[in-house]
Design an enzyme around this catalytic site. Structure first.
Site, PDB file in Angstrom:
ATOM      1  N   HIS A  87       0.848  -1.202   0.000  1.00 22.23           N
ATOM      2  CA  HIS A  87       0.000   0.000   0.000  1.00 22.23           C
ATOM      3  C   HIS A  87       0.883   1.252   0.000  1.00 22.23           C
ATOM      4  O   HIS A  87       2.121   1.153  -0.058  1.00 22.23           O
ATOM      5  CB  HIS A  87      -0.997  -0.025   1.158  1.00 22.23           C
ATOM      6  CG  HIS A  87      -0.389  -0.074   2.532  1.00 22.23           C
ATOM      7  ND1 HIS A  87       0.402   0.929   3.045  1.00 22.23           N
ATOM      8  CD2 HIS A  87      -0.464  -1.016   3.513  1.00 22.23           C
ATOM      9  CE1 HIS A  87       0.780   0.628   4.263  1.00 22.23           C
ATOM     10  NE2 HIS A  87       0.278  -0.563   4.581  1.00 22.23           N
ATOM     11  N   HIS A  99      -1.815  -2.621  15.994  1.00 20.10           N
ATOM     12  CA  HIS A  99      -2.781  -3.323  15.145  1.00 20.10           C
ATOM     13  C   HIS A  99      -4.202  -3.302  15.691  1.00 20.10           C
ATOM     14  O   HIS A  99      -5.137  -3.680  14.988  1.00 20.10           O
ATOM     15  CB  HIS A  99      -2.326  -4.770  14.915  1.00 20.10           C
ATOM     16  CG  HIS A  99      -1.122  -4.866  14.034  1.00 20.10           C
ATOM     17  ND1 HIS A  99       0.164  -4.843  14.528  1.00 20.10           N
ATOM     18  CD2 HIS A  99      -1.005  -4.932  12.682  1.00 20.10           C
ATOM     19  CE1 HIS A  99       1.015  -4.913  13.515  1.00 20.10           C
ATOM     20  NE2 HIS A  99       0.342  -4.959  12.390  1.00 20.10           N
ATOM     21  N   HIS A 136       4.064   1.479   2.292  1.00 19.24           N
ATOM     22  CA  HIS A 136       5.282   0.761   1.878  1.00 19.24           C
ATOM     23  C   HIS A 136       5.992   1.513   0.749  1.00 19.24           C
ATOM     24  O   HIS A 136       7.211   1.650   0.732  1.00 19.24           O
ATOM     25  CB  HIS A 136       4.933  -0.654   1.383  1.00 19.24           C
ATOM     26  CG  HIS A 136       4.147  -1.458   2.366  1.00 19.24           C
ATOM     27  ND1 HIS A 136       2.907  -1.984   2.064  1.00 19.24           N
ATOM     28  CD2 HIS A 136       4.392  -1.803   3.648  1.00 19.24           C
ATOM     29  CE1 HIS A 136       2.455  -2.636   3.116  1.00 19.24           C
ATOM     30  NE2 HIS A 136       3.326  -2.544   4.094  1.00 19.24           N
ATOM     31  N   LYS A 165      -2.585   4.921  11.493  1.00 24.74           N
ATOM     32  CA  LYS A 165      -1.608   4.464  10.513  1.00 24.74           C
ATOM     33  C   LYS A 165      -2.339   3.736   9.392  1.00 24.74           C
ATOM     34  O   LYS A 165      -3.158   2.852   9.659  1.00 24.74           O
ATOM     35  CB  LYS A 165      -0.639   3.503  11.204  1.00 24.74           C
ATOM     36  CG  LYS A 165       0.399   2.877  10.305  1.00 24.74           C
ATOM     37  CD  LYS A 165       1.163   1.803  11.072  1.00 24.74           C
ATOM     38  CE  LYS A 165       2.149   1.073  10.190  1.00 24.74           C
ATOM     39  NZ  LYS A 165       2.454  -0.268  10.677  1.00 24.74           N
ATOM     40  N   CYS A 204       2.777  -7.608  14.535  1.00 30.09           N
ATOM     41  CA  CYS A 204       4.120  -7.015  14.679  1.00 30.09           C
ATOM     42  C   CYS A 204       5.192  -8.089  14.687  1.00 30.09           C
ATOM     43  O   CYS A 204       6.372  -7.764  14.567  1.00 30.09           O
ATOM     44  CB  CYS A 204       4.259  -6.249  15.993  1.00 30.09           C
ATOM     45  SG  CYS A 204       3.214  -4.809  16.161  1.00 30.09           S
ATOM     46  N   CYS A 237      -2.937  -5.102  20.862  1.00 31.98           N
ATOM     47  CA  CYS A 237      -1.709  -4.454  20.399  1.00 31.98           C
ATOM     48  C   CYS A 237      -2.047  -3.008  20.039  1.00 31.98           C
ATOM     49  O   CYS A 237      -3.045  -2.740  19.361  1.00 31.98           O
ATOM     50  CB  CYS A 237      -1.175  -5.182  19.159  1.00 31.98           C
ATOM     51  SG  CYS A 237      -0.004  -4.197  18.209  1.00 31.98           S
ATOM     52  N   LYS A 259      -3.260  -2.378   5.819  1.00 28.07           N
ATOM     53  CA  LYS A 259      -4.215  -3.335   5.257  1.00 28.07           C
ATOM     54  C   LYS A 259      -5.069  -3.936   6.375  1.00 28.07           C
ATOM     55  O   LYS A 259      -6.240  -4.179   6.193  1.00 28.07           O
ATOM     56  CB  LYS A 259      -3.468  -4.450   4.524  1.00 28.07           C
ATOM     57  CG  LYS A 259      -2.864  -3.992   3.221  1.00 28.07           C
ATOM     58  CD  LYS A 259      -3.858  -4.064   2.094  1.00 28.07           C
ATOM     59  CE  LYS A 259      -3.215  -3.545   0.821  1.00 28.07           C
ATOM     60  NZ  LYS A 259      -4.060  -3.665  -0.349  1.00 28.07           N
ATOM     61  N   CYS A 271       2.242 -10.146  19.671  1.00 28.24           N
ATOM     62  CA  CYS A 271       1.387  -9.679  18.571  1.00 28.24           C
ATOM     63  C   CYS A 271       1.906 -10.290  17.267  1.00 28.24           C
ATOM     64  O   CYS A 271       3.051 -10.027  16.871  1.00 28.24           O
ATOM     65  CB  CYS A 271       1.388  -8.158  18.462  1.00 28.24           C
ATOM     66  SG  CYS A 271       0.584  -7.595  16.940  1.00 28.24           S
TER      67      CYS A 271
HETATM   68  N1  MSP Z   1       9.122  -7.136   7.747  1.00 27.99           N
HETATM   69  C1  MSP Z   1       9.276  -6.070   8.647  1.00 27.99           C
HETATM   70  C2  MSP Z   1      10.534  -5.280   8.369  1.00 27.99           C
HETATM   71  C3  MSP Z   1      11.786  -6.082   8.422  1.00 27.99           C
HETATM   72  S1  MSP Z   1      13.190  -5.127   8.035  1.00 27.99           S
HETATM   73  C4  MSP Z   1      14.465  -6.092   8.440  1.00 27.99           C
HETATM   74  C5  MSP Z   1       8.062  -5.146   8.551  1.00 27.99           C
HETATM   75  N2  MSP Z   1       7.376  -5.226   7.424  1.00 27.99           N
HETATM   76  S2  MSP Z   1       6.052  -4.381   7.102  1.00 27.99           S
HETATM   77  O1  MSP Z   1       5.693  -4.749   5.775  1.00 27.99           O
HETATM   78  O2  MSP Z   1       5.074  -4.561   8.137  1.00 27.99           O
HETATM   79  O3  MSP Z   1       6.460  -2.896   7.175  1.00 27.99           O
HETATM   80  C6  MSP Z   1       7.510  -2.441   6.418  1.00 27.99           C
HETATM   81  C7  MSP Z   1       7.630  -0.942   6.511  1.00 27.99           C
HETATM   82  O4  MSP Z   1       6.467  -0.321   6.024  1.00 27.99           O
HETATM   83  C8  MSP Z   1       7.860  -0.432   7.922  1.00 27.99           C
HETATM   84  O5  MSP Z   1       8.960   0.461   7.884  1.00 27.99           O
HETATM   85  C9  MSP Z   1       6.620   0.328   8.229  1.00 27.99           C
HETATM   86  O6  MSP Z   1       6.863   1.443   9.030  1.00 27.99           O
HETATM   87  C10 MSP Z   1       6.195   0.766   6.837  1.00 27.99           C
HETATM   88  N3  MSP Z   1       4.802   1.145   6.831  1.00 27.99           N
HETATM   89  C11 MSP Z   1       3.711   0.343   6.949  1.00 27.99           C
HETATM   90  N4  MSP Z   1       2.604   1.137   6.999  1.00 27.99           N
HETATM   91  C12 MSP Z   1       2.984   2.443   6.917  1.00 27.99           C
HETATM   92  C13 MSP Z   1       2.316   3.653   6.810  1.00 27.99           C
HETATM   93  N5  MSP Z   1       1.000   3.755   6.887  1.00 27.99           N
HETATM   94  N6  MSP Z   1       3.069   4.761   6.588  1.00 27.99           N
HETATM   95  C14 MSP Z   1       4.439   4.720   6.403  1.00 27.99           C
HETATM   96  N7  MSP Z   1       5.098   3.594   6.513  1.00 27.99           N
HETATM   97  C15 MSP Z   1       4.412   2.478   6.929  1.00 27.99           C
HETATM   98  O7  MSP Z   1       7.824  -4.380   9.472  1.00 27.99           O
END
Ligand code: MSP
Length: 540
Positions: free
Chosen positions: A31, A166, A34, A314, A143, A163, A317, A140
């Site tokens: 989304h 989430h 990411h 935040k 997380c 959590c 999904k 969680c």
């Molecule tokens: N798999 C772990 C990261 C491992 S790194 C060795 C993880 N994955 S994640 O897919 O949940 O999140 C990846 C990144 O996306 C995180 O840095 C998280 O902060 C970012 N984001 C997820 N949702 C977000 C927003 N709504 N806004 C900005 N970034 C966000 O955590």
């Protein structure tokens, strides 16, 4: 992978500018949140490539752990099948669509990763950094993290705890695990932070980590034995490695740790780990402690970005607020998308996305200030000089002011984007310059000067148009890392390459402000409209 860096400009042993994104969980599709970090890293690395540096940009996917396993089960496929499908159908195509020029894409299920991870933890085990113990506590799965009771929110019943990220119930886990002696690293970490004040950015993130480490660190549970979707511990295959300890190592396994010492020496330590603020402690506490235990150097910087928010939460999904980037790029285009989030939200702070704000910036900054400037200048060179760029033979103070404005814009953008990761500030400086050029044309009124057919009048007209076209030449270079397709269209319309200046990708930040680079006689054509008028907002 849309492009590969040309590494030929620097010697083989020079350290590379190595930037990483978090590796994303593939339980779902990407989304906006990411894509936000991945675009930021892409702009940062393109900027450094444009400085002529050797650059290495890494992204990838985090594929082990309970969350992925349960998602695959719920969809009736094996975890590996699920990951393969999501990586190939959703994640890689999105990065290509957004023109992300990553040099590598690491998947934690690849052997090049898992084999090295086993060696790394075996080494820690052999050194006595890992021991067997027992743990119970709230966990969680969203997380993939044990939580402290104080971090939880109250749920619907007296027993239920949620959590805070989430807003879902945590689970109580009780099992025999292996532990990493994280508690031993508090003093060394604090010493490291003190000696390297720029290690964690921004300052708010640094303070949060300092406060956390100043309390007593607890040892970290690093294995699980109730499921098997993970990297088996080499000395006790009933356990799989905790997904975070597995995932963090992607930064070294992809860089050649344990497989290609020469490449590893060139790439490690990483220059910047880009992370979301929610995963800061993993990167600024656990990861450095693991590296210290292994005797490896620590990354130079960990930079935390804020969250994209929807309705005060935040975007995610699991909260059903995740918006697909393609929902926006289909309307605004990829380049405007890359520009908007970095321009609108100061990097490091949370920000809300709004369709109205995006539309307003698209219209005023991209279409009016920048796009119109490019098309007006090309149209006038076409109309008054048959599309052949004339020489600036009558330059004076007004032209000098534009050249000075460019020098200032290049210096500010180079510092802010290239060093401070202040993308909004850097873009503001570039667009200040675009405004200055618009102001210059408004004051000089070339359309009026054109009516003066004297030699002097024609020399002034030529000077004004050369000045504006030359300013656009530099603007194309400065915006290339942010909006590569648009910058390329502008480069083509200025006839820069055909006139001998070379490809846009070969231009450097260092020469961007060298006034007069655009060759006289270049064939300027109107080209494509850079930012077409937007359609009505889609209703569905
Ligand atoms: N798999 C772990 C990261 C491992 S790194 C060795 C993880 N994955 S994640 O897919 O949940 O999140 C990846 C990144 O996306 C995180 O840095 C998280 O902060 C970012 N984001 C997820 N949702 C977000 C927003 N709504 N806004 C900005 N970034 C966000 O955590």
């Amino acid at each position: 992978m849309a492009a590969t860096a040309d590494h030929s400009t620097t010697g083989a042993t020079a350290p590379a500018y190595y930037v990483s994104t978090p590796i994303y969980y593939v339980n779902d599709r990407p989304h906006l949140g990411h894509a936000y970090t991945t675009v930021a890293g892409d702009v940062l690395t393109r900027w450094h490539r444009q400085r002529g540096e050797k650059v290495w940009y890494l992204t990838g996917t985090d594929e082990h752990g309970q969350k992925i396993m349960r998602t695959a089960e719920a969809n009736g496929v094996s975890p590996q099948q699920w990951c393969d499908k999501l990586v190939e159908e959703a994640w890689k195509p999105l990065w290509e669509h957004l023109e992300i020029a990553n040099d590598d894409f690491i998947r934690t299920t690849e052997e090049r990763h898992t084999a090295r991870v086993q060696e790394f933890v075996q080494d820690l085990f052999d050194k006595g950094e890992i021991y067997k113990g027992g743990y119970s506590g709230p966990y969680c799965v969203g997380c993939e993290e044990f939580k402290l009771p104080a971090e939880l929110l109250d749920g619907a019943t007296a027993d239920e705890k949620l959590c805070a990220v989430h807003k879902r119930p945590v689970e109580w886990l009780e099992e025999e695990n292996y532990f990493f002696r994280l508690s031993a690293y508090g003093p060394r970490l604090l010493e490291f932070y003190a000696a390297n004040p720029d290690f964690i950015q921004p300052a708010s993130a640094r303070n949060e980590v300092l406060r956390f480490v100043e309390q007593d660190l607890k040892d970290l549970s690093i294995s699980r034995s109730t499921f098997d979707w993970g990297v088996p511990l080499p000395w006790d295959e009933k356990h799989v490695l905790y997904v975070w300890v597995d995932a963090l190592q992607n930064y070294i396994t992809a860089a050649g740790y344990g497989s290609d010492p020469e490449r590893f020496a060139e790439l490690w330590p990483a220059s910047v780990h880009l992370v979301g603020k929610d995963i800061l402690r993993f990167h600024a506490v656990i990861w450095p402690a693991m590296l210290m235990a292994a005797g490896l150097p620590l990354p130079k910087r960990v930079v935390a970005n804020g969250w994209l928010m929807v309705g005060g939460e935040k975007m995610s999904k699991s909260n059903l607020t995740g918006i697909a980037p393609t929902d926006l790029t289909s309307h605004f285009g990829v380049d405007a998308y890359r520009y908007y989030f970095l321009r609108a939200i100061p990097f490091g702070t949370d920000g809300s996305f709004s369709w109205e704000d995006f539309t307003a910036r698209y219209t005023s900054e991209l279409a009016n200030d920048f796009g119109n400037l490019a098309s007006r200048v090309a149209a006038m060179v076409g109309k008054y000089f048959d599309g052949v760029l004339p020489a600036a033979t009558a330059a004076g103070d007004a032209e000098q002011a534009v050249a000075d404005g460019l020098t200032a814009a290049v210096a500010a953008a180079d510092l802010k984007i290239g060093e401070e990761l202040d993308f909004a500030g850097g873009l503001a400086a570039i667009f200040e310059f675009v405004k200055q050029v618009n102001g210059y044309l408004t004051t000089q009124e070339p359309w009026k000067v054109a009516k003066d057919e004297s030699e002097e009048g024609q020399a002034r007209l030529a000077t004004i148009l050369y000045t504006a076209a030359e300013a656009l030449r530099a603007t194309a270079v400065l915006l290339n890392p942010v909006m590569p397709s648009t910058a390329e269209k502008l480069w083509v319309s200025l006839g820069a390459e055909a006139a001998g200046l070379g490809a846009l990708g070969a231009q450097t930040v260092a020469t961007a402000a060298d006034w007069g680079r655009l060759p006289v006689g270049a064939t300027v054509t109107k080209g494509e409209i850079l930012f077409p008028r937007l359609e009505e907002k889609p209703t569905a």
